[in-house]
Design a protein around this motif. Sequence first.
Motif, short mmCIF file in Angstrom:
data_model
loop_
_atom_site.label_atom_id
_atom_site.label_comp_id
_atom_site.label_asym_id
_atom_site.label_seq_id
_atom_site.Cartn_x
_atom_site.Cartn_y
_atom_site.Cartn_z
N PHE A 173 0.83 -1.21 0.00
CA PHE A 173 0.00 0.00 0.00
C PHE A 173 0.87 1.27 0.00
N LEU A 174 2.02 1.16 0.62
CA LEU A 174 2.96 2.29 0.56
C LEU A 174 3.41 2.51 -0.88
N LEU A 175 3.70 1.42 -1.57
CA LEU A 175 4.09 1.53 -2.98
C LEU A 175 2.96 2.12 -3.81
N LEU A 176 1.75 1.67 -3.53
CA LEU A 176 0.60 2.22 -4.25
C LEU A 176 0.50 3.72 -4.01
N GLY A 177 0.66 4.12 -2.75
CA GLY A 177 0.59 5.55 -2.42
C GLY A 177 1.68 6.34 -3.10
N THR A 178 2.88 5.80 -3.14
CA THR A 178 3.97 6.55 -3.76
C THR A 178 3.79 6.64 -5.28
N PHE A 179 3.28 5.59 -5.88
CA PHE A 179 3.02 5.65 -7.33
C PHE A 179 1.93 6.69 -7.63
N LEU A 180 0.85 6.63 -6.84
CA LEU A 180 -0.23 7.60 -7.06
C LEU A 180 0.27 9.02 -6.85
N SER A 181 1.06 9.19 -5.79
CA SER A 181 1.60 10.51 -5.50
C SER A 181 2.47 11.00 -6.66
N SER A 182 3.28 10.11 -7.20
CA SER A 182 4.16 10.50 -8.31
C SER A 182 3.36 10.81 -9.56
N ILE A 183 2.31 10.06 -9.78
CA ILE A 183 1.45 10.33 -10.94
C ILE A 183 0.80 11.70 -10.80
N ILE A 184 0.36 12.00 -9.57
CA ILE A 184 -0.22 13.33 -9.32
C ILE A 184 0.83 14.41 -9.62
N GLU A 185 2.04 14.15 -9.13
CA GLU A 185 3.11 15.13 -9.32
C GLU A 185 3.38 15.40 -10.80
N VAL A 186 3.41 14.33 -11.57
CA VAL A 186 3.85 14.47 -12.96
C VAL A 186 2.70 14.86 -13.89
N LEU A 204 7.16 9.06 -17.72
CA LEU A 204 7.26 7.78 -17.01
C LEU A 204 8.54 7.74 -16.18
N ALA A 205 9.60 8.27 -16.77
CA ALA A 205 10.87 8.32 -16.04
C ALA A 205 10.73 9.14 -14.76
N ARG A 206 10.02 10.24 -14.87
CA ARG A 206 9.82 11.08 -13.68
C ARG A 206 8.98 10.37 -12.64
N VAL A 207 7.95 9.66 -13.10
CA VAL A 207 7.10 8.92 -12.15
C VAL A 207 7.95 7.89 -11.39
N LEU A 208 8.78 7.17 -12.13
CA LEU A 208 9.59 6.13 -11.48
C LEU A 208 10.61 6.73 -10.53
N ASP A 209 11.26 7.80 -10.95
CA ASP A 209 12.24 8.44 -10.07
C ASP A 209 11.60 8.97 -8.80
N HIS A 210 10.46 9.62 -8.98
CA HIS A 210 9.72 10.12 -7.82
C HIS A 210 9.33 8.97 -6.91
N ILE A 216 -0.45 18.90 -0.94
CA ILE A 216 0.00 20.14 -0.31
C ILE A 216 1.01 20.84 -1.19
N LYS A 217 1.92 20.05 -1.73
CA LYS A 217 2.94 20.65 -2.59
C LYS A 217 2.32 21.27 -3.84
N LYS A 218 1.22 20.67 -4.27
CA LYS A 218 0.54 21.18 -5.45
C LYS A 218 -0.33 22.39 -5.14
#
Lengths: 363, 277
Positions: free
Chosen positions: A25-38, A229-235, A82-84
């Motif tokens: 679930f942490l991985l899910l959250g970080t992926f979703l967060s990165s998708i939001i970011e990008v 995609l690269a940004r999502v993975l790095d994030h 928040i960052k957004k």
Amino acid sequence: LPNFTQSFNLFTTVFLSIILEAIPFLLLGTFLSSIIEVFISEKFFEKYIPRNRFAALLMATVIGLIFPVCECAVIPIAARLIKKGVPVYFAVSFILAVPIINIPVMLSTYYAFSGQTLPFLLRVGCGFFIAYVIGLVISVGKKERAWLRPTAGELHCHHCRDAGENAAAHEDENDDGVAESPAGRIPEAQPERHYAAPSRPGVVLVSDPPETAATSAPAPTRPKARAKLARVLDHSVDEFFDNGKYLVMGAAIASLFQTFVPRGALAGLTQSPVLSSAAMGAIAYVMSICSQTDAFVARSFMGQFPAGAVVGFMVIGAMMDIKNTAMLGKVFKKRFIAILFAMIFGLGVIASTIINLLSGGVT
Amino acid sequence: MKTRVNLERIVQCLLLLSLFMMFDSLLTTNAIGLYLHPRFNTAATAATIALALLFFWRLVGLFTFRKNTPVRLQYIAFLAIPALFLLSPQQPLDASFASLRGASVDNATLYANPQATAAPPPGSLARSMPVPDQPPAEEPAASEALVDHSHEPPLIADSLSFVPVLKEIFDDPGKYQGRRLIVYGWKFSTDEVAANRFIIARLGIFCCAADAEVVGIICQTEKPSALIDNVWYRFEGILRMEKPADRTDVDLEPYLVLESYKPITPPKDKYVYLNQY
């Protein structure tokens, strides 16, 4: 020594079980967060989050119905919001409400109590009330962003740090991931920065020497999807480690409590409407159980603790426990977390006590 | 272009690899059941794939970064996961954990399955059981007690059937009055039952080992002390029902009158899994 071995085995089993359950679930959250970011711009939130704080809080507290994530995933997402530019009060209400007011958790609560609607309604009602009130209190403050840690805005922007920049640089990127000037224009021959690996064609770091940048192809020729995609993975990698360390610390503390503190230690408090509520809140905080299953554990307390205290267990534990307190430390200042904890615990105990009194202390 | 190795990325790579290997090892050996409910296998598999993806992504980018960065202390916390995994005996929770949870012995957990009837919750065994030194409450009406089950095969509550069988008994206790029951579990003594009783227990988990709860059925025998606490047995006896002394929402609750028992080797899967949906 046998006792030590037994305790160690118990500790490792509980610790690993919490970690193994939480990491997906942490991985899910970080992926979703990165998708939001990008993929999602600040304008999106500006457009869809009501400007009226009461309406915004209503949205924050019920958004879990269409966005069901547990407490392990919700904090990275809230931090990203928040960052957004999403208001802090919105994000806090979101953190508190989503682990309770989402369909899987509501169903599990309903099933745990054999289809009885009252515990389910009390949990959802109290969760909504507490999340809304706390959001409202935070929204009154004029400098809500003062509660954020100085690093919260950066959100482990690895590449920014490497390049000696701050995270604000990210916000200068347009939808194509290409850096814009303050005026919004793309500077001539300005390459992308940050999250794309510099080895790929047309991608260099802003810290690269001029001659390196000059050899790069112009940004528009770079495939957008690949760079994003690269940004999502790095994030995702960076965010996984940044959030995960708090999860590990929280899981370790929770496991220590589970190993050395018998549950019966608080049983003497069950007769008092207030103390039983506080005791159940404390147990929930320490046990750090996922909100999707805590109703089943809560039900096992029926018969020992008054009904209100059991509801308090399900409300307080879902909103805050040891592991997500640690994770909140990444985003908010310690003082704010302490105040938030006091508000959750205080309101949770008050609500539980009222239920205890109204139900006549029925277990 | 001068290529440098980024130390922080190497550390991240190694940690992602170790986490991937841990998940993969647990899934391939099925040892993940020591920690998680089987319904989390899909999530664990997805996490394994995601960790592999992130590992390869970091690996590919390992030598392409041209600025070294210091390795932050936060990674020490992550080292605890593979370290404890390697040091762990890979054993399920045992009776010592049950002792920590002793005050919460509660058959209500058996009703976690949504397929359970909408009957009122049976509540806790602890509350429904008579206090020590008091005789059990009266048995049910003669018409219920006289049901002849001699021609029916015994009910068997082993690792696979423990939850559904006991749930069925608790759902409709009158139906099973006098029925023979064979249960595999361990003896769990608690002060909350009468002196001539103990719990035939298993640890049931909802999600992960951290939320394990003791589940089981009361067993009555003349000499409970003949059995050793926390030792696994095959218990066989006849189901009897009693009216709980202090409950109004439950008419009958079952207990097992022990006829025979024998020690057994603990089963491979020591847990029973609750909330299977």
